[in-house]
Each structure stands twice: as C-alpha cells, then as structure tokens.
Write an enzyme that holds these catalytic residues in place. Structure first.
Site, short mmCIF file in Angstrom:
data_model
loop_
_atom_site.label_atom_id
_atom_site.label_comp_id
_atom_site.label_asym_id
_atom_site.label_seq_id
_atom_site.Cartn_x
_atom_site.Cartn_y
_atom_site.Cartn_z
N LYS A 180 0.82 -1.22 0.00
CA LYS A 180 0.00 0.00 0.00
C LYS A 180 0.85 1.27 0.00
O LYS A 180 0.60 2.19 -0.78
CB LYS A 180 -0.93 0.02 1.22
CG LYS A 180 -2.03 -1.01 1.20
CD LYS A 180 -2.97 -0.84 2.37
CE LYS A 180 -2.35 -1.20 3.70
NZ LYS A 180 -2.05 -2.64 3.84
N THR A 181 1.83 1.33 0.90
CA THR A 181 2.63 2.55 1.01
C THR A 181 3.42 2.79 -0.27
O THR A 181 3.46 3.92 -0.79
CB THR A 181 3.57 2.47 2.22
OG1 THR A 181 2.79 2.38 3.41
CG2 THR A 181 4.46 3.70 2.30
N GLU B 261 -3.86 5.77 1.48
CA GLU B 261 -3.85 4.35 1.79
C GLU B 261 -5.17 3.98 2.47
O GLU B 261 -5.74 4.77 3.20
CB GLU B 261 -2.70 4.02 2.74
CG GLU B 261 -1.33 4.07 2.10
CD GLU B 261 -0.26 3.57 3.05
OE1 GLU B 261 -0.49 2.56 3.74
OE2 GLU B 261 0.80 4.21 3.08
#
Length: 459
Positions: free
Chosen positions: A122-123, A166
């Site tokens: 995600k990051t 996110e």
C-alpha cells in the site's frame, strides 16, 4: 456520526496526534482553517511541524485537555475507554470519531477520493501513484503511511479535486471510507489477531469493494485468487491488471538492471501503450506499476506523464532502502514483516550483485509469527544466512507460546544457516565478525531492527 464539512470549520482534538496518519490528517485540516488541538506522549518532528502550523499540543494525556470548546474528538484503535481524554470526552458527551471515520468524512469533501488497499504494497503504491499524479499536474491531496521524500513527509496538501490515500484493512478501518476509485493490490492472510482467517479477510475486501458507487472504478489484481469473488456482480466499472497475462493491463519484455530496477512494456487489452522504467527494484513493483498506470490513464494522463512520475520515484523509507555500507557490504533496510513481503524482498535481493545475502529478521507480533510459522521459514530460507532477533511485541503480550527459537528451528530444516541472538548488541557483534566485502546485509521487519544496520554503519 459527526459529519465534517470543509465549509463549516470546527475544533477537533486528536488523542495521539503524533501518529504517522493522525498527524497528516491534522495538518490537512489545519490548512483548511480548522482549529486543531491534540496530545501525545512526546514531542517529535511530526508534532513540531503541526505546532508550527498552529496546532495546540499537550505532551501528557489528561482529562484537562478535553475543553468545552472542542466540537469533536478523534482517536485511534490504540486508545482504550480507560484513557483519561477518551473518558472525559464521553463524560462531556462530545462527538467522537475514529481515525478511519474522520478520514472517511474528509473524503466526502473531494471530487475524486482514491483509495489504495491490499495486504501488501500500500505505502509503495500510494507513493508511486503520488509521483505519477504530481507529474501529471493533478496536484492531489495525499495521505501516505510512510515518509515520502518528494512531499517532505507523510502528507501533501493539494487541490480539492483528488484525494489519494492508503486504505488499511486492519480492524476493518477501510469500511468507513467513501472512495470513488479503489485499488486492491492483493489479499493475503494477515492481521490474524483481528481477522479469523483468510476467508474473513476476503469478505472484508468484498465489503470494501461494495463501497464504490455505480459510477466508481475498481482497479484490482487479477492474479489474486479472490479477484472473481471480490468483483462478482459489482455495479462499478472493473479494471484488472496482471503479471500473468489475464488482466486488462499486462506487462511484457521485462528486464532488470544490476540494481534490480525493471523496464517493461505495458499493454492494455493486448495493445502496447508505452514503455516504462522503474527506479525501485523487484517484480512486485512491476505489478504495482501496472495498477498505477491504470489509475493514471483513468485520470487522463498519457504514457509520457506516467513515465515522468516513475522516473522520480526512488522509493519510500524502509522499502528496500539503501542505508550505506559496512565491512564493504551494502546495507539495506526493509519493512517486510509478512512471508509474502519477505519473499518479494529476498527475490529482489537475488537480482542485486552480491556474494552472500544476510537477512537480519525481527518477527513482528506473536500472533502473526505463530499463525504463519511455516510460511515465514520457507520465505526466509531464500536468504543465504538468516539472523533472528526476538519477536517485536507491538500491541501484544507474550502469552502465545511462540519465540524466535521456534522460527530458527523451522528455517534450519531448509538447510539455510540461521542464528538467533536475544539482543541487538549480540547481533551486531556477530555481524561484525562475519559479514564480508561484497555481501548484501538486509535488516528486515516492522519493528526497530533498522537500528542494527544503522549502528553498524555508524561504527
């Protein structure tokens, strides 16, 4: 639920304002003219930045911090009802929002809220997308779960057109969101201290996909086994991507340079749409890039703009981050703390010139280590030599009957050299005596294992 509107500012108080996500949301609201106060255990660069922007922050959590002029209190999952500020807010009957609920309310004030979800990546993908959208002059507001050098922190205050963020599945946080475009990278067994099993996690992602409106867009990894279950009978538009030629967006002609950075040709429904080169390593980042290409094209960007964004993205902190050298060995730090992530990182390392790959791993949480012990051992066996630290407890107590020695036993069954030391000092001494010139040393985990590599570099 308390509703937040940017054209009706109010006073918000954040319990735990210094967190990576909370601080970013507080900064965005300060910029929009809201009054922001909060508390945390200690002063940090993040809280100093908020104070400079006008926030009032107390460095002790007491009932006195909950003043009568506060309109809404925001708290994280780590805050319990026994917390004095939480209890005071309840007593005063002040409306309260979780961090996820606040983020969901903020999303409603943007024309195109974009959520990047998935068990892994995600990051990195949010950060990669940030570079691409900025290169395309879209100037999105950004909330990312790590420090992104391009924006000088974990957030960027942009326009009210697009909000890129996110979307974390833990405690079902992302079910409080209101996305217009969602990306689902993958769905894996994780956070098993909250979810019952993989099927429970998949059901949660299905509910997340159902949040999209009929005119929304879901960009999803067709290589994930749950893809069909997630997308079945959804009313929104569905766009798939795949590394195995079964999605709308695919990649071919993939090559890697000596640092593991990929170049590839992207195709949409079999037709070439452009050639792209990445400045982050690994095949998994080719997959992430396909999701970002799909997003960029949906927002009107062309291949040249997307490649411009890729060219400037060199990664985020703790994602195969090059820290320096020690004894002539390259020192890398990586946040990987799940078998799937470990496998991707070590496969990336295999493409980087090296003599011996040393993986210094700190398991993260007892529940994750116990429930995925065989998978951890198999993934870590891809290294030439593993050194284990004690389990990083995070939010848990040591009551699960699992230790790093158990993991060591399983790794040794694969024929991979593996040592365990109970202290960082012992690990550092061992590495000083054994790591040689030309080796690759990776500190790995979501805890504080990064300190080992940094200590070696300093000395």
């Amino acid at each position: 639920m308390y509703e937040l509107h940017f054209d009706h500012t109010c006073h918000l108080h954040f319990i735990g304002i210094g967190g990576i996500s909370m601080s970013g949301l507080a900064a965005i609201l300060l910029d929009r003219g809201f009054t922001v106060s909060g508390s945390d255990a200690k002063e940090t660069p993040l809280t100093e930045k908020l104070t400079a922007a006008g926030a009032r922050i107390a460095y002790a959590q007491t009932a006195e911090n909950i003043t009568d002029d506060i309109d809404v209190v925001v708290y994280t999952a780590a805050i319990h009802p026994s917390n004095p500020e939480y209890a005071a807010a309840v007593e005063k009957k002040i409306p309260m929002l979780t961090r996820a609920e606040l983020l969901g309310q903020m999303m409603k004030n943007y024309a195109i809220p974009i959520c990047v979800s998935g068990t892994h990546g995600k990051t990195t993908t949010t950060s990669m997308a940030s570079h691409v959208l900025m290169a395309g002059d879209l100037n999105p507001t950004i909330s990312v779960g790590g420090i992104l050098p391009m924006i000088g922190g974990n957030y960027h205050i942009g326009s009210e057109k697009a909000f890129l963020m996110e979307a974390c599945e833990y405690t079902n946080s992302f079910l409080s969101f209101f996305p217009k475009i969602s990306i689902i990278l993958d769905i894996d067994a994780d956070h098993l201290d909250f979810f019952k099993d993989l099927e429970d996690i998949r059901n949660s992602f299905r509910k997340f996909a159902e949040l999209l409106p009929d005119d929304g867009i879901l960009i999803i990894n067709a290589d994930d086994p749950a893809c069909k279950m997630i997308t079945k009978n959804l009313n929104c538009r569905i766009i798939t991507y795949s590394m195995s030629n079964k999605g709308d967006y695919t990649a071919d002609l993939v090559t890697y340079d000596k640092l593991g950075h990929a170049s590839f040709r992207a195709l949409y429904k079999g037709e070439p749409i452009g050639s792209f080169s990445l400045e982050v390593p690994g095949q998994h980042n080719v997959s992430n890039a396909l999701a970002v290409i799909a997003l960029g094209r949906e927002l009107g960007l062309n291949a040249e703009q997307i490649q411009k964004g890729f060219a400037t993205f060199t990664g985020t902190n703790r994602r195969f981050e090059q820290k320096g050298t020690f004894n002539g060995a390259d020192v890398i730090d990586d946040y990987a703390h799940h078998p799937t992530e470990i496998r991707a990182t070590l496969r990336t390392a295999a493409r980087v010139p090296h003599k011996t790959v040393w993986c210094v791993f700190q398991p993260h949480t007892y529940t994750r280590t116990k429930s995925l012990l065989p998978q951890f051992a198999e993934a870590l066996s891809l290294a030439d030599h593993v050194v284990l630290a004690d389990i990083y407890a995070a939010r848990e107590l040591d009551v699960y009957g699992i230790s790093s020695r158990d993991l060591q036993t399983e790794i040794l069954k694969y024929g991979t050299e593996c040592d365990y030391f109970p202290s960082f000092e012992e690990i550092e001494d061992y590495l000083r005596a054994n790591v040689k010139e030309g080796d690759l040393l990776i500190t790995m985990g979501a805890g504080n294992i990064v300190q080992v590599g940094e200590a070696l570099i300093e000395k």
